[in-house]
Structures are given as structure tokens and as C-alpha cells.
Design an enzyme around this catalytic site. Structure first.
Site, mmCIF file in Angstrom:
data_model
loop_
_atom_site.group_PDB
_atom_site.id
_atom_site.type_symbol
_atom_site.label_atom_id
_atom_site.label_comp_id
_atom_site.label_asym_id
_atom_site.label_seq_id
_atom_site.Cartn_x
_atom_site.Cartn_y
_atom_site.Cartn_z
ATOM 1 N N GLY A 217 -7.570 -51.916 -5.446
ATOM 2 C CA GLY A 217 -7.540 -50.783 -6.364
ATOM 3 C C GLY A 217 -8.856 -50.694 -7.119
ATOM 4 O O GLY A 217 -9.926 -51.028 -6.588
ATOM 5 N N SER A 218 -8.761 -50.335 -8.404
ATOM 6 C CA SER A 218 -9.959 -49.986 -9.168
ATOM 7 C C SER A 218 -10.918 -51.146 -9.422
ATOM 8 O O SER A 218 -12.072 -50.913 -9.768
ATOM 9 C CB SER A 218 -9.554 -49.379 -10.507
ATOM 10 O OG SER A 218 -8.812 -48.203 -10.274
ATOM 11 N N VAL A 219 -10.461 -52.394 -9.291
ATOM 12 C CA VAL A 219 -11.423 -53.490 -9.521
ATOM 13 C C VAL A 219 -12.531 -53.457 -8.466
ATOM 14 O O VAL A 219 -13.634 -53.948 -8.694
ATOM 15 C CB VAL A 219 -10.756 -54.889 -9.553
ATOM 16 C CG1 VAL A 219 -9.945 -55.057 -10.823
ATOM 17 C CG2 VAL A 219 -9.902 -55.138 -8.336
#
Lengths: 486, 477
Positions: A217-219
């Protein structure tokens, strides 16, 4: 007749030379690999006759052998077994070893090459054989914080010292009891093993370094941002279009930001890179991924360790970035969806290198190996694993991550008196509202002491208002605090 | 390569010759033997004692039975030699004593691991068999004062050999052990008559070839560039040999088949000096292997209860012993050979020490796999010493062949020496994967009475031959 006899004598000599050679090959050249064969019951029984070395955390044994009154002389005991199972692994009679028990088996049983001299000395003095103790880099307080923080969630946490690569915490949930794998009754061991295998939560998987791997995801945006900065064409002020929805090319799918609206607290037609990181917006990163292209992002991911073999000494499953993608899928990878798969270890390595001015130190679990007469057999020194970015890029990335903790979507990781940078992530697992992967990765620094961390948890079900910042950030915060306070 | 080897062998000959000159005095020869025997007792007794100390941590009376028994018996041979064969080779007896003693120590170590005691212990039985074997050897030495009498009994030997080989197939007498139908049972004792047959075969071959060697050397037709011997010369010996081989293949004892075959080829080559024999031999081996494979494929062998199926299994095991499926196969799998290899690797360079290893993990650790057991407990160093002792033993036998005064003694000496050499090669080669595994026992060391008895008789015959040579040469001088 003597001429023939001479030839027969030569034949006899050749026959015997063949036997001398074959015996030598088996007993010297091949001996090590034969002894290491999983089916070699002699090695297994031997490893129980010697006092297997202890595994230590902060000088205290988390695994040690105590005398037992049966055929095998020694019983393996794990103190706080569940807490450290991802580190120690287990040591069984004849069902194999995992974790440090497996990776450091030769040292623990005193049969590694580096222990050859003490083995000779032992032969001469007649002392009972004993394996060496393996001292780990684990910080007991950090490990405890990880376990308490993750609690009943499935998930994993890793904490690293960014400057040395020492692994300070490594926890995988749910865990198991290695003591039950060490009993001297193969049937009980097999029963327990089958029970663990049948458990849908897969407690035997070390999620921190292997298992099925996670969607980041966003990491993953930090790696895309790093790639962008490295091209020299982008800065934190670079601007992207800021619609509330973005239709993917040649696809019916639509990308939205997590707010379901435009990006940032003050909505505008354009949004810059820093705001996109701080508020974890997807649409700008989808555009950025398309602009950078698959090869640039793949190369950046590899620079941070994706696809690289790594032993800590246990093998870490390499994280992967997909290839030969359609543009729509490429855009999805910009915010860590589609088929990007990572270990928490890999994400901790990313943050560690950002905290360490772009230099990635090789993660390592072994502090030192000491024999029973206190001779240090091995004392691994910090090693540079790679240089994924430059001090300049790392500093820019830190600026955005620190802003994210200061006033963005990672603000629940704030620690009083410490500089904290971080990035949260919420990754979808499939299409129909399956529980998300809730991520936090980041670092903290206080009085020259540094720690990098990655946490991922998967809740039973998705609850509105219980996202990555609410759940993962506080866990990471408590792990980082434990390190900074010790 | 061959030249270098030949030079080596000739050097060896010269070296042993110079020793011989110094030991011209018969009294001196036996004196050397006495001293060597003392060393041999020390090694054998020490080994047995260390086994007990290693495994049990204490010494008790068992050592006395085992080491004392062997000591008294070999002393008896030495005394007999002083009367009936004063100039016999002084190295044979001490070497065989060491080998026999180390064998007993190793078997004893496995007995302790298996908890066998008293009459159930293979080591005690081994000493009893050694006693029987040595008594037989002494009888041979005392009765056969001149080896040339044996030439008279060459055809009797032939029939004796065939009879002994066929004996296990007689209903009521034979019994099948480990898939090989080569045993006879008398009470609780099993005996492999084929072991004794090899001596009779060697005597028959030597006697027959002595008389037939001239005619066998005469060339017959040329086929494919080979000068084949005439069929009528070939006939008798080939028939005997084929009979033996056929019986052995049916009985499923490939090791002994290979032994007879090697013995036959080497003796006929030495007798005639014709390399064609070796080529014919090779062709026959290839043919035999081909036939076995074909038969094994058809499963005819299993249906008929023949031993052929085992042969193809063994080649599989030889090539892929570490294959998981073969390893786990209960019958005819590679578990045994792989466990033997694990044992040898466990021993490494210096071994675990006698009584301190785990040889009993390997099935048949005391008989077919005693070499692996020795490798485990004595290490590569010990294995080298044992192989070197066997090599010296064989070269002493070949030396008798070199110096033999007549064709018969030359042929018999080389035949007997080669029997020992090829047994060692087949057994050790099988265990260490030089060749496929076949069922033979390591001479003097493996647990088992028939093998001990026959090999001690071979030693008695070699002692007799070496004594005759010296006597003849003294007369000549």
C-alpha cells in the site's frame, strides 16, 4: 608367467587405489554435506548429546539446554518461547530446525569450522562437548513492545538500528510455543506441528521475513518518491493534477484518494509531492508512476533490496515488484497496490536507509558467538548492504516523513522529545472488503540514538476510523520508544 | 601409467627380496613372526579393550574371552608353523591376527549397542568361529605337507566346488537369508558353502590350467581380429564356470558370482598370457548384465523367485542412493548404503573412537557393512591402515606367485591372493560406491563363520606354499 603376474599386481594396486580414493572422498570431501543431510540420524542424536549452546537476548538465555534423564542427555527449553519464536525458531529431535536454531545449528552444536580448534582442545582434555552460545542483537524491551502492541492481530513488526543494521525486534503474530516442538517424543511433536499447520492463521510462518508477503500500500510511495527525486526532475514542490477521481487508461477502474475527495487539507487544482506524501494521496502517485515508468521504479525498488537474497542468518524472502505491466497496473503500483509484495523486514530496511543518509546497512540478528570458555568465535561487524539513495535525497524524504508525523496521516506516532518520521499505508487484499493490511514504517531519533521500524497488522474486519494511523502507528511508536529509552 | 605401476611392483619385489635374504635362517623367520605377533596381539587386544572402555566405561572379563581367545589361537598357529612350516612367510599370520582382532572389536562394539550378550553376541560367536577356522587352518597345515599333492585332486576339487554351490538348493537343507538362497542351516547355525567352494575352485583352476596351459595358448580361429582359443580347449573350463555362474545368478548371490568370475579370468590370463581372455571375460560380463536387465524388466525373475530383480535394483541404488523414494523403500532401498555413508562421514578423519560411534544405526553393521562401521569408529586413518594391511597381505600372496617353483604353485598362489583382493574390492567398493553393492563379507573382519573359515584356510594354503618355495630354493642354492 611373471609378466602376467606383474600385470595382475598392477591391477590389484589399481583396485586398492580406487578404494583408498573412494574412502577419502566420503570421509573428508563429502563428510560435511553427508553430516548435514536431514536424514542423517547420527547428526541428530549427536546434536542432543552435546550441550547445545544457548541463544541470548541482553545476556539472558531465551533458549537453553538443561540436563534431561533420557537417551538424549539434554532438553531444550525456551524462556518466553512465544515472544521469541520468530527469532529462535524451534529445535526438534528429528523434524528439523528453524530460525536461529536452524541457521546457526553448526555453531550451537559446536561443529562449525570456526570451532575446530576448541573441538581439538576438547578431545585432548576430555571435557564434555558443548556448543557455542549465540548472542542476538534483539532488544528485549522493543521485542516486548512489539508483542504487546500487535496483541491478537495477525501481523509482524521489525525494528532495526539504522546505523549498524542490528535487528532490535522481530515479532510475528500469531506465534507458537517452541517448547512443544522440543519434546523428546516425535509423535507429540508431529501432532503439535500438524495442529499449527492446520491453523488458518499460520503461526509457523515468520511473517516478518517470509510467509505469503504483504501488499505494501502507501508505504511503497516512499520508494516511488525516492525514484522521482533521483531523476533530478522532481522536488517536494513538484505539482500534480488534483482530481477527486482518476480513470485508469484502458480500464474501467477508477482511482480515488482515501478521503474520496481531492488531496490535501486545502483543495486546489494542483497538489505538490510533499502534501501527497503527508496526506497519503493516491491519485498524484498514480500519475507519478506513469511518468516515471516501470523500469525506473523497478530499479529503485531493487536498490532498496527488492529481489535481493538476504540472510540474517535466516533467509529473508525477497520482496518483489511486478514486471511487464499495463499502464493501469503500473499506476496502481505507484501507491503499492496491484502485485507489489513485501516483507516487513524490507520496509524497515527502506526506512532505516532513509534515516541513515541513504546507506542501507545489512540487517543482522547475530551479535556474537561465544564458546563455553568465553572465546569469541565470531563477532559480526556492520556491513553496508547497498546505497539506495544519497544523503540529499534521504534528507528530502525525511522532511516529508517528519511532516507526515507532525501534522499528517502518521501523527499518532509522535514521541515527546524525539524526531520521528513515518509513513502509514492501507493496502487492499483483493476486491471485496477483505481486511486491509495496516502499515506504519518510519524512524525515530533522540540524543543520537536511532531506530527504524516497520509494523503491519491485519485486523479481523475493517472498522471505519480504525485505520493504519489509529492501529499501526501507536504500535510502532511504542517499539521506537522502547529502543530510545533503553 | 602401466609402466609406472609395473616399475612400482618390481621395486616392491626387490625390496621384499632383500628382506628375504636377511631372513634366510628359518629360526629367524619364525622369530620375526613371533615379534610381529606380539605387536598384533597388542593392537587387537588394545582395540577390544578400548571398545569396552569407550562403550561401557569399564573393563570386565569379556575382554579376556575375546582378546585372550584370539591370542591363544594365533599362538597355536605360530607354534604349529615352527614344526611343520618353519620357513613360511612371517607376515601373513600377524596381519591376519590384527584384521581378525579389529573385526572382533568392531563386532563387540555393535553388540554392546544392540545389547547382545553371551552366546547371542556376534563377537562371542565370532571368537568361536575363529577357533574353528584356526583349527581347520592348522589341520590343513599339518595334513598337506607338500602342496603338489593337491594337483592330484583337481577334478575332485571341481566336483566338491559344484556340490557345495548346489547344496543350498537341496530341499530341507537350504535356507534363504536376506533374499539370497546360498545358506544351509544346521541347528541354529547357518553356513554358506559357497565360501568354501571358492578354495576348491582355485585348486581346480590351478591344477587344470597347469596341464592345459600349453594347449590353451594355441590360437584357434580369428574372429573380429581376436585370436580365439580352440573351442575344445575352452570347453571344460567354460562349462564349469558357466555352471557356477548360472547357479549363483539363480541363487541371487551376485557378489560371489563376481568373485568366481574374477578368479577365473585372472587365473586363465596368468596361465596363458593371452589378453583375449580378458576381452572374452568382459564380453561375458556385458552379456550377463544385459540378460539380467532384460529378465528383470519382464518381472519374470520375481515370478520365478530368481535373484535377478535384485540386480537392477542395486544399480539404481548405486547411481541414485540419495533419492528420497529409494531411501524410504523398505526392501531393496538405498537406506542401508546411505546410512553406511553417513556413518563413515560421521567418523570423518580420525573416527569417533571404538565403542563411541553409532554404527548400529546401519542395518547389518557387523557383517555386510562392517567396513562402514570401522570407518565410523576408526576414521579415515583407521580405514587406510586396514586397507594397507589387506594390500600387504595380497602382495605377500602375489610374491609367492612370483617366486613359485612350479606352475601349479604360482597359479594357486595368485588365485588365492586374488580371491582376497577381489573380496576386499567388492565389499569395500560396494560400501563406498565404487561399484554396485553386492552381498559379500570383508575377509577376516565381518561377522560370519563361513567367510572366516574359508579365508583362514586360504591363509593356511598360502603359508604352506611360501614354505615350499623357500625349501625348494634352499635346495637349489
Amino acid at each position: 608367467m611373471n609378466r602376467e603376474l606383474t600385470r595382475v599386481s598392477a591391477l590389484v594396486l589399481v583396485m586398492f587405489l580406487a578404494l583408498f580414493t573412494s574412502s577419502s572422498i566420503i570421509q573428508s570431501v563429502q563428510a560435511e554435506s553427508l553430516n548435514a543431510d536431514q536424514r542423517n540420524s547420527r547428526t541428530i542424536i549427536d546434536s542432543f548429546v552435546v550441550e547445545r549452546g544457548a541463544i541470548l537476548v541482553d545476556g539472558q538465555p531465551i533458549a537453553q539446554s538443561v540436563p534431561s534423564n533420557d537417551l538424549y542427555n539434554w532438553q531444550r527449553e525456551y524462556t518466553n518461547g512465544g515472544l521469541y519464536a520468530a527469532v529462535t525458531g524451534y529445535n526438534t529431535l528429528d523434524q528439523g530446525n528453524t530460525g536461529i536454531e536452524g541457521a546457526m545449528n553448526a555453531e550451537l552444536t559446536g561443529t562449525s569450522d570456526s570451532q575446530f580448534l576448541s573441538e581439538i582442545e576438547r578431545l585432548l582434555t576430555g571435557r564434555d562437548p558443548q556448543g557455542a552460545a549465540v548472542s542476538t542483537t534483539i532488544n528485549a524491551a522493543a521485542q516486548q513492545a512489539a508483542a504487546e502492541g500487535i496483541g491478537d492481530f495477525t501481523g509482524a513488526a521489525v525494528a532495526l538500528d539504522p546505523e549498524t543494521g542490528e535487528i532490535l525486534a522481530m515479532y510475528s503474530s500469531p506465534t507458537f510455543d517452541p517448547n512443544q516442538m522440543a519434546v523428546h517424543d516425535s509423535q507429540l511433536v508431529i501432532d503439535y506441528y500438524n495442529q499449527l499447520e492446520a491453523d488458518p492463521a499460520a503461526p509457523l510462518q515468520n511473517r516478518a521475513i517470509g510467509g505469503d508477503l504483504y501488499y505494501p500500500g502507501s508505504v511503497f510511495k516512499m520508494i516511488v518518491a525516492s525514484a522521482a527525486l533521483k531523476t533530478g526532475d522532481y522536488t517536494l514542490e513538484s505539482e500534480f493534477d488534483n482530481p477527486a477521481e482518476l480513470k485508469l487508461p484502458q480500464s474501467s477502474s477508477v482511482v480515488k484518494n482515501s478521503t474520496e475527495g481531492q488531496c490535501g487539507p486545502v483543495t486546489d487544482d494542483k497538489v505538490d509531492l510533499e502534501t501527497s506524501i503527508v496526506y497519503s494521496c493516491n491519485i498524484p502517485f498514480a500519475q507519478l508512476a506513469a511518468e516515471l515508468g516501470e523500469d525506473t521504479i523497478a530499479a529503485e525498488a531493487q536498490a532498496y533490496g527488492f529481489g535481493q537474497p538476504l540472510e540474517i542468518p535466516m533467509g529473508v524472502t525477497p520482496s518483489s515488484y511486478p514486471s511487464d505491466m499495463s499502464e493501469a497496473n503500473l499506476m496502481l503500483t505507484g501507491f503499492g497496490q496491484y502485485d507489489v509484495r513485501v516483507t516487513p523486514m524490507q520496509m524497515a530496511m527502506m526506512s532505516a536507509s532513509i534515516a541513515n543518509d541513504g546507506t542501507l546497512m545489512k540487517p543482522n540478528l547475530i551479535d556474537e558467538i561465544v564458546t563455553d570458555n568465553l572465546t569469541v568465535v565470531s563477532d559480526p561487524q556492520p556491513e553496508v548492504f547497498a546505497n539506495p539513495s544519497t544523503p540529499g535525497i534521504a534528507s528530502t524524504l525525511r522532511e516529508s516523513m517528519e511532516a507526515g508525523v507532525d501534522h499528517g496521516y502518521a501523527d499518532l506516532a509522535q514521541i515527546e522529545g524525539a524526531t520521528v518520521g513515518g509513513k502509514t499505508g492501507t493496502a487492499e487484499n483483493g476486491t471485496d472488503n477483505e481486511p486491509y493490511n495496516l502499515w506504519f514504517t518510519g524512524y525515530a531519533e533522540q540524543d543520537g540514538k536511532k531506530v527504524a521500524v516497520a509494523v503491519v497488522v491485519v485486523p479481523e474486519e475493517n472498522i471505519s476510523g480504525q485505520g493504519s494511523n489509529e492501529i499501526a502507528s501507536p504500535i510502532a511508536k511504542s517499539i521506537m520508544e522502547a529502543v530510545l529509552n533503553s | 601409467m602401466t609402466n609406472a605401476l609395473q616399475t612400482g611392483v618390481i621395486r616392491l619385489q626387490e625390496a621384499t627380496q632383500s628382506i628375504r635374504v636377511r631372513m634366510r635362517n628359518p629360526q629367524k623367520v619364525r622369530g620375526v613372526e613371533a615379534w610381529l605377533l606380539v605387536v598384533a596381539w597388542a593392537i587387537a587386544g588394545g582395540a577390544i579393550m578400548m571398545t569396552q572402555l569407550g562403550a561401557l566405561g569399564a573393563i570386565d572379563a569379556t575382554v579376556l574371552y575375546l582378546a585372550g581367545g584370539l591370542g591363544l589361537l594365533t599362538l597355536a598357529v605360530h607354534i604349529v608353523l615352527r614344526f611343520v612350516a618353519r620357513e613360511a612367510d612371517p607376515f601373513l599370520l600377524p596381519i591376519v591376527t590384527v584384521l581378525n582382532g579389529l573385526g572382533i572389536a568392531q563386532i563387540y562394539s555393535i553388540d554392546i549397542a544392540n545389547g547382545h550378550e553371551g552366546w547371542a553376541a556376534d563377537s562371542i560367536r565370532q571368537v568361536a568361529w575363529t577357533a574353528l577356522a584356526i583349527v581347520a587352518a592348522i589341520i590343513v597345515l599339518v595334513v598337506i605337507r607338500n602342496h603338489r599333492v593337491l594337483t592330484r585332486y583337481r577334478y575332485l576339487s571341481m566336483f566338491a566346488a559344484i556340490g557345495l554351490i548346489l547344496l543350498p538348493m537341496v530341499p530341507g537343507v537350504g535356507s534363504t537369508i536376506n533374499g539370497a538362497n546360498v545358506w544351509i542351516s544346521i541347528g541354529t547355525f547357518s553356513f554358506q558353502p559357497g565360501e568354501i567352494a571358492k578354495i576348491f575352485l582355485a585348486i581346480f583352476f590351478a591344477g587344470y590350467l597347469m596341464t592345459a596351459r600349453e594347449s590353451l595358448s594355441v590360437a584357434g580361429k580369428r574372429i573380429l581380429g581376436l585370436r580365439l582359443p580352440r573351442m575344445r580347449d575352452l570347453g571344460p573350463i567354460l562349462i564349469v564356470w558357466l555352471l557356477c555362474m548360472a547357479v549363483l545368478v539363480v541363487q541371487g548371490d551376485l557378489g560371489t558370482g563376481l568373485l568366481y568370475f574374477g578368479l577365473f579370468t585372472v587365473m586363465i590370463y596368468v596361465a596363458t598370457g593371452r589378453r583375449e581372455w580378458i576381452i572374452i571375460g568382459m564380453v561375458l560380463v556385458v552379456l550377463a548384465v544385459g540378460v539380467m536387465f532384460t529378465l528383470a524388466q519382464t518381472h519374470l525373475s520375481e515370478a520365478a523367485g530368481l535373484g535377478l530383480g535384485r540386480a537392477s535394483d542395486r544399480i539404481d541404488i548405486w547411481l541414485n542412493p540419495f533419492d528420497q523414494e529409494l531411501f524410504e523403500q523398505e526392501y531393496g532401498g538405498s537406506g542401508q548404503i546411505v546410512r553406511g555413508l553417513f556413518g563413515m562421514a560421521h567418523g570423518g578423519m580420525f573416527g569417533t573412537g571404538l565403542g563411541l560411534g553409532r554404527p548400529a544405526i546401519t542395518p547389518q553393521a557387523a557383517d555386510d557393512f562392517i567396513f562402514a562401521s570401522l570407518g565410523e569408529e576408526l576414521g579415515l586413518v583407521g580405514v587406510f591402515a586396514i586397507l594397507a594391511l589387506f594390500f600387504i597381505l595380497v602382495t605377500r600372496g602375489l610374491r609367492i606367485g612370483f617366486r613359485g617353483p612350479d606352475d601349479f604353485s604360482k597359479l594357486l598362489a595368485v588365485g588365492l591372493a586374488f580371491v582376497i583382493a577381489i573380496q576386499v574390492f567388492i565389499v569395500v567398493g560396494g560400501v563406498t560406491r565404487v561399484i554396485p553393492m553386492t552381498g559379500l563379507t570383508l575377509p577376516f573382519m565381518a561377522s560370519g563363520g563361513s567367510s572366516l573359515l574359508s579365508n583362514w584356510i586360504i591363509i593356511a594354503l598360502l603359508l604352506r606354499l611360501s614354505d615350499s618355495i623357500r625349501k625348494t630354493q634352499e635346495v637349489d642354492a
